[in-house]
Scaffold this motif. Structure first.
Motif, PDB file in Angstrom:
ATOM      1  N   ALA A  23      11.341  74.159   8.133  1.00  0.00           N
ATOM      2  CA  ALA A  23      11.511  75.803   8.681  1.00  0.00           C
ATOM      3  C   ALA A  23      13.013  75.553   9.195  1.00  0.00           C
ATOM      4  O   ALA A  23      13.214  77.305   8.871  1.00  0.00           O
ATOM      5  CB  ALA A  23      10.215  76.103   8.821  1.00  0.00           C
ATOM      6  N   SER A  24      13.396  75.405   9.821  1.00  0.00           N
ATOM      7  CA  SER A  24      14.327  75.584  10.280  1.00  0.00           C
ATOM      8  C   SER A  24      15.628  75.370   9.905  1.00  0.00           C
ATOM      9  O   SER A  24      16.749  76.300  10.044  1.00  0.00           O
ATOM     10  CB  SER A  24      14.465  74.827  11.718  1.00  0.00           C
ATOM     11  OG  SER A  24      15.058  73.396  11.421  1.00  0.00           O
ATOM     12  N   GLY A  25      15.489  74.777   8.617  1.00  0.00           N
ATOM     13  CA  GLY A  25      17.258  74.550   7.499  1.00  0.00           C
ATOM     14  C   GLY A  25      17.727  73.377   8.641  1.00  0.00           C
ATOM     15  O   GLY A  25      18.780  73.119   7.941  1.00  0.00           O
ATOM     16  N   LEU A  26      17.622  73.138   9.407  1.00  0.00           N
ATOM     17  CA  LEU A  26      17.796  72.229  10.644  1.00  0.00           C
ATOM     18  C   LEU A  26      17.315  70.192   9.880  1.00  0.00           C
ATOM     19  O   LEU A  26      16.273  70.323   9.782  1.00  0.00           O
ATOM     20  CB  LEU A  26      17.169  71.838  11.461  1.00  0.00           C
ATOM     21  CG  LEU A  26      18.525  73.020  12.275  1.00  0.00           C
ATOM     22  CD1 LEU A  26      18.414  72.924  13.705  1.00  0.00           C
ATOM     23  CD2 LEU A  26      20.530  73.294  11.874  1.00  0.00           C
ATOM     24  N   LEU A  27      17.636  69.618   9.775  1.00  0.00           N
ATOM     25  CA  LEU A  27      16.953  68.456  10.006  1.00  0.00           C
ATOM     26  C   LEU A  27      16.406  67.747  10.873  1.00  0.00           C
ATOM     27  O   LEU A  27      16.499  67.518  11.815  1.00  0.00           O
ATOM     28  CB  LEU A  27      18.060  66.581   9.585  1.00  0.00           C
ATOM     29  CG  LEU A  27      19.427  66.815   8.634  1.00  0.00           C
ATOM     30  CD1 LEU A  27      20.636  66.201   8.687  1.00  0.00           C
ATOM     31  CD2 LEU A  27      18.322  66.474   6.626  1.00  0.00           C
ATOM     32  N   THR A  28      15.022  67.022  10.141  1.00  0.00           N
ATOM     33  CA  THR A  28      14.143  66.608  11.235  1.00  0.00           C
ATOM     34  C   THR A  28      14.169  65.318  12.101  1.00  0.00           C
ATOM     35  O   THR A  28      14.242  64.355  12.876  1.00  0.00           O
ATOM     36  CB  THR A  28      12.792  66.994  11.056  1.00  0.00           C
ATOM     37  OG1 THR A  28      12.491  65.443   9.276  1.00  0.00           O
ATOM     38  CG2 THR A  28      12.498  68.261  10.706  1.00  0.00           C
ATOM     39  N   THR A  29      15.370  64.708  11.116  1.00  0.00           N
ATOM     40  CA  THR A  29      15.911  62.595  11.138  1.00  0.00           C
ATOM     41  C   THR A  29      16.677  62.926   9.967  1.00  0.00           C
ATOM     42  O   THR A  29      16.932  63.707   8.543  1.00  0.00           O
ATOM     43  CB  THR A  29      14.974  62.246  11.046  1.00  0.00           C
ATOM     44  OG1 THR A  29      15.145  61.134  11.311  1.00  0.00           O
ATOM     45  CG2 THR A  29      13.839  62.218   9.769  1.00  0.00           C
ATOM     46  N   ALA A  30      16.987  61.451  10.048  1.00  0.00           N
ATOM     47  CA  ALA A  30      18.253  61.262   8.840  1.00  0.00           C
ATOM     48  C   ALA A  30      17.993  59.499   8.767  1.00  0.00           C
ATOM     49  O   ALA A  30      18.526  59.249   9.411  1.00  0.00           O
ATOM     50  CB  ALA A  30      19.804  61.681   8.687  1.00  0.00           C
ATOM     51  N   PHE A  31      17.896  58.860   7.608  1.00  0.00           N
ATOM     52  CA  PHE A  31      18.208  57.884   7.482  1.00  0.00           C
ATOM     53  C   PHE A  31      19.440  57.756   6.481  1.00  0.00           C
ATOM     54  O   PHE A  31      19.303  58.613   5.234  1.00  0.00           O
ATOM     55  CB  PHE A  31      17.505  56.755   7.061  1.00  0.00           C
ATOM     56  CG  PHE A  31      17.401  55.949   6.829  1.00  0.00           C
ATOM     57  CD1 PHE A  31      17.145  54.365   7.656  1.00  0.00           C
ATOM     58  CD2 PHE A  31      18.175  54.812   5.643  1.00  0.00           C
ATOM     59  CE1 PHE A  31      17.757  53.104   7.769  1.00  0.00           C
ATOM     60  CE2 PHE A  31      18.150  53.556   5.221  1.00  0.00           C
ATOM     61  CZ  PHE A  31      18.364  52.473   6.676  1.00  0.00           C
ATOM     62  N   TYR A  32      21.160  57.327   6.442  1.00  0.00           N
ATOM     63  CA  TYR A  32      21.859  57.154   5.976  1.00  0.00           C
ATOM     64  C   TYR A  32      21.713  56.395   5.353  1.00  0.00           C
ATOM     65  O   TYR A  32      22.528  55.231   6.295  1.00  0.00           O
ATOM     66  CB  TYR A  32      23.032  57.727   6.846  1.00  0.00           C
ATOM     67  CG  TYR A  32      22.964  58.780   6.937  1.00  0.00           C
ATOM     68  CD1 TYR A  32      23.348  60.118   6.146  1.00  0.00           C
ATOM     69  CD2 TYR A  32      22.806  59.495   8.708  1.00  0.00           C
ATOM     70  CE1 TYR A  32      23.485  61.456   6.779  1.00  0.00           C
ATOM     71  CE2 TYR A  32      22.965  60.449   9.070  1.00  0.00           C
ATOM     72  CZ  TYR A  32      23.597  61.612   8.642  1.00  0.00           C
ATOM     73  OH  TYR A  32      23.447  63.494   8.281  1.00  0.00           O
ATOM     74  N   GLU A  33      22.042  55.740   3.901  1.00  0.00           N
ATOM     75  CA  GLU A  33      22.258  54.857   3.408  1.00  0.00           C
ATOM     76  C   GLU A  33      24.289  54.482   2.871  1.00  0.00           C
ATOM     77  O   GLU A  33      24.094  55.943   2.569  1.00  0.00           O
ATOM     78  CB  GLU A  33      21.286  54.364   1.894  1.00  0.00           C
ATOM     79  CG  GLU A  33      22.388  54.060   1.201  1.00  0.00           C
ATOM     80  CD  GLU A  33      21.507  52.179   0.956  1.00  0.00           C
ATOM     81  OE1 GLU A  33      21.901  51.741   0.482  1.00  0.00           O
ATOM     82  OE2 GLU A  33      21.542  52.212   2.296  1.00  0.00           O
ATOM     83  N   CYS A  34      24.632  53.637   3.095  1.00  0.00           N
ATOM     84  CA  CYS A  34      25.429  53.106   3.897  1.00  0.00           C
ATOM     85  C   CYS A  34      26.021  52.596   2.065  1.00  0.00           C
ATOM     86  O   CYS A  34      25.504  51.556   1.263  1.00  0.00           O
ATOM     87  CB  CYS A  34      26.604  52.294   4.094  1.00  0.00           C
ATOM     88  SG  CYS A  34      27.822  52.191   4.356  1.00  0.00           S
ATOM     89  N   ASP A  35      27.244  52.798   1.267  1.00  0.00           N
ATOM     90  CA  ASP A  35      28.076  52.958  -0.344  1.00  0.00           C
ATOM     91  C   ASP A  35      28.614  51.755   0.300  1.00  0.00           C
ATOM     92  O   ASP A  35      28.652  51.114   1.484  1.00  0.00           O
ATOM     93  CB  ASP A  35      27.686  53.369  -1.069  1.00  0.00           C
ATOM     94  CG  ASP A  35      29.170  54.868  -0.642  1.00  0.00           C
ATOM     95  OD1 ASP A  35      30.502  54.110   0.181  1.00  0.00           O
ATOM     96  OD2 ASP A  35      29.518  55.708  -1.161  1.00  0.00           O
ATOM     97  N   ALA A  36      29.211  51.128  -0.771  1.00  0.00           N
ATOM     98  CA  ALA A  36      30.254  50.344  -1.043  1.00  0.00           C
ATOM     99  C   ALA A  36      31.366  50.832  -0.614  1.00  0.00           C
ATOM    100  O   ALA A  36      32.715  49.981  -0.113  1.00  0.00           O
ATOM    101  CB  ALA A  36      30.732  49.562  -2.526  1.00  0.00           C
ATOM    102  N   ASN A  37      32.509  52.178  -0.267  1.00  0.00           N
ATOM    103  CA  ASN A  37      33.225  53.134   0.579  1.00  0.00           C
ATOM    104  C   ASN A  37      32.902  53.382   1.791  1.00  0.00           C
ATOM    105  O   ASN A  37      34.115  54.116   2.275  1.00  0.00           O
ATOM    106  CB  ASN A  37      33.196  53.884  -0.809  1.00  0.00           C
ATOM    107  CG  ASN A  37      33.867  53.086  -2.426  1.00  0.00           C
ATOM    108  OD1 ASN A  37      34.736  52.601  -2.482  1.00  0.00           O
ATOM    109  ND2 ASN A  37      33.708  54.222  -2.992  1.00  0.00           N
TER     110      ASN A  37
END
Length: 577
Positions: free
Chosen positions: A335-349
């Motif tokens: 509700a804050s508009g901020l991320l509660t966590t993040a799992f970032y997936e990396c691509d080939a670039n």
């Protein structure tokens, strides 16, 4: 070298449309309670550290957590994928921060160092049988002064084979300086901060990490400092026992509410990069330019985060060969508009996106430290996250997929026993991946000593190479996937071009103590050792195959070192139930 030939089931049914198939091989579940850990409703664990490290050397990653209030440091032993709380003769009550297992005396067992903000830091020496002695005073650490210590990281800055300690002190008045302790190799440490060139004023430092940013063979130190008036610091190791502050010249003197010192070679160019968490102004991904400078590429890479980040770690979540990134957040509602966590997936670039529907939809906790391990030994990275109570901690268990992997464990001989400061490189079809071995990293975290490489569908690894702090280089050629390999420093000298022998040992575990051994080369003898390396029995064979009877041994874990007639040797772990 040790193989674990047990290949766990890595089956994932791919269901979905073509536009989301790239994410269908990623899936995590928060299984902390079902795995045996539930600390919800207990005393506060705010800003406590966490270790996902196999402290008893049985091949299964255990969990150790710091605490506050009246709670002690907690130990959770991993028994074949399920955790059980255990106690040792260690009494650390109060507000502990970093909990870190370290072999400071090179005796091949793990000792425990704990930082505190309401009392003296503690060093407990393991006698090899998990009886611990408080050696804080004997080791030379102060006990009469509260240092308000947060982060601790161990590295060998003078390459003498013993792990030194860098300590981050963070008092409210920002007066207490950080400290560098030299390991004298006799069980004692000396405060060499002044002579080494460490600043004598406070910097409100959360944590630090030993890293070799310029690949000169000496470990430098990077520090994350809280508040914008305290820029981060990069100490360059001059190779003579002294350090020079090169924060400005390296472009690493960022001014932020910096929490994490997460290091990895995220783009596999052979140079260490740094990820630093921050508040909503955005995190930093400092890419190493290989010329002594760094460039912040957080925006371009997609890892800016723009929330209140704390712990962060790189891991190859789907074993597709590139490094993904997990970031903990203090925000617990979207509700804050901020991320509660993040799992970032990396691509080939080497660019990142946050995939949907991979298990983190309910990851809405006030979270701080995290650490990487492999709780079920399926070759896929899991991780534990310290959440603020009343929520339990999270154990994000990786469902895995059909991709292959290799695990590497190091044993130093001339270098420190844990291999801290070593570079590990693997190559598949001429394309390299790299890992750098640290002891105390990210935000108050300690990752597993077993380094996992994802290799997708490769059926063979061209080579595994280790560059040790001593300057020794070990190379293993033509390595099969889906196994744990223990590399001992210097074991491949003169045989780098020798193809690895095939070794099969079954059943393992064995209920009777009897097992079958099949090898592609003649085995001259088997040396049976306990997990500390003590020789128990030697068995002469001089044959390719044999039935070996160890039924007279008690239940437990053993190391079998096989000596071959071609001069090669190989070590397997055997479990007798």
């Amino acid at each position: 070298m040790r193989y674990n030939n047990k290949v766990f089931g890595l089956v994932l049914v791919l269901i979905g449309l073509s536009f989301n198939i790239c994410y269908s091989q990623l899936n995590f579940e928060n299984n902390a309670s079902s795995l045996g850990i539930d600390i919800s409703g207990e005393a506060s664990f705010t800003l406590g550290g966490v270790s996902f490290f196999d402290f008893n050397k049985d091949g299964w990653d255990d969990i150790t957590i710091g605490s506050s209030g009246s709670e002690p440091v907690r130990f959770f032993e991993n028994n074949n994928g399920l955790f059980e709380e255990v106690t040792f003769n260690i009494s650390i009550i109060g507000h502990s921060k970093q909990v870190i297992w370290v072999d400071f005396d090179n005796d091949l067992d793990y000792d425990l160092f704990v930082t505190k903000v309401d009392g003296a830091n503690k060093l407990y020496e393991n006698n090899g049988d998990f009886e611990f002695a408080d050696v804080t005073v004997d080791a030379g650490f102060p006990v009469s002064q509260v240092l308000y210590s947060y982060g601790a990281t161990f590295g060998d800055y003078d390459n003498d084979g013993f792990l030194d300690l860098f300590l981050c002190n963070k008092d409210i008045a920002e007066l207490l300086p950080n400290q560098l302790y030299h390991n004298n190799g006799d069980g004692t440490f000396s405060d060499v901060s002044e002579t080494a060139g460490i600043s004598d004023v406070g910097h409100s430092s959360f944590c630090a990490v030993f890293m070799d940013y310029d690949n000169d063979g000496f470990q430098d130190i990077y520090i994350s400092n809280d508040r914008i008036q305290n820029p981060n610091i990069m100490y360059h190791n001059n190779g003579d026992g002294t350090f020079t502050d090169e924060s400005v010249s390296t472009n690493t003197n960022i001014s932020a509410n910096a929490m994490s010192t997460t290091i990895a070679d995220y783009n596999y160019d052979g140079w260490l990069d740094i990820y630093v968490t921050n508040t909503a102004e955005g995190n930093y991904l400092l890419e190493n330019n290989s010329d002594g400078t760094f460039t912040n590429v957080a925006f371009g890479s997609g890892t800016l985060f723009n929330s209140i980040g704390w712990g962060a770690n790189f891991l190859d979540g789907d074993n597709d060969t590139d490094l993904d990134l997990y970031v903990s957040s203090m925000v617990n509602t979207d509700a804050s508009g901020l991320l509660t966590t993040a799992f970032y997936e990396c691509d080939a670039n080497f660019e990142y996106e946050i995939p949907i529907d991979i298990g983190f939809e309910d990851d809405e906790f006030i979270s701080f430290a995290n650490a990487i391990g492999d709780l079920d030994n399926n070759g896929f990275s899991d991780f534990v996250v310290m959440n603020q109570l009343p929520d339990n901690l999270s154990i994000w268990q990786n469902s895995g997929n059909t991709n292959n992997w290799i695990k590497i464990e190091l044993k130093g001989v001339e270098s420190n026993a844990m291999g801290i400061g070593s570079w590990i490189e693997i190559s598949i079809d001429g394309v390299s991946q790299f890992r750098y071995v640290a002891c105390g990293e990210a935000f108050l975290g300690q990752n597993s000593q077993y380094e996992i490489f994802g290799i997708e569908n490769a059926a063979q690894i061209d080579f595994v190479k280790v560059n040790w702090l001593s300057g020794t280089e070990d190379v293993l050629n033509n390595v099969a996937p889906n196994q744990l390999v223990l590399i001992e420093e210097g074991e491949t000298l003169g045989i780098q071009d020798h193809q690895l022998n095939q070794v099969k040992l079954f059943p393992n575990p064995t209920n009777s103590g009897v097992f079958e051994l099949e090898c592609s080369e003649i085995v001259n003898s088997i040396v049976v050792m306990d997990m500390s390396g003590r020789i128990i029995e030697t068995i002469d064979l001089n044959q390719y195959t044999a039935q070996v009877n160890l039924s007279h041994f008690s239940n437990g874990n053993y190391l079998l070192k096989m000596e071959f007639n071609n001069g090669w040797h190989h070590t397997e772990k055997l479990i007798i139930k």
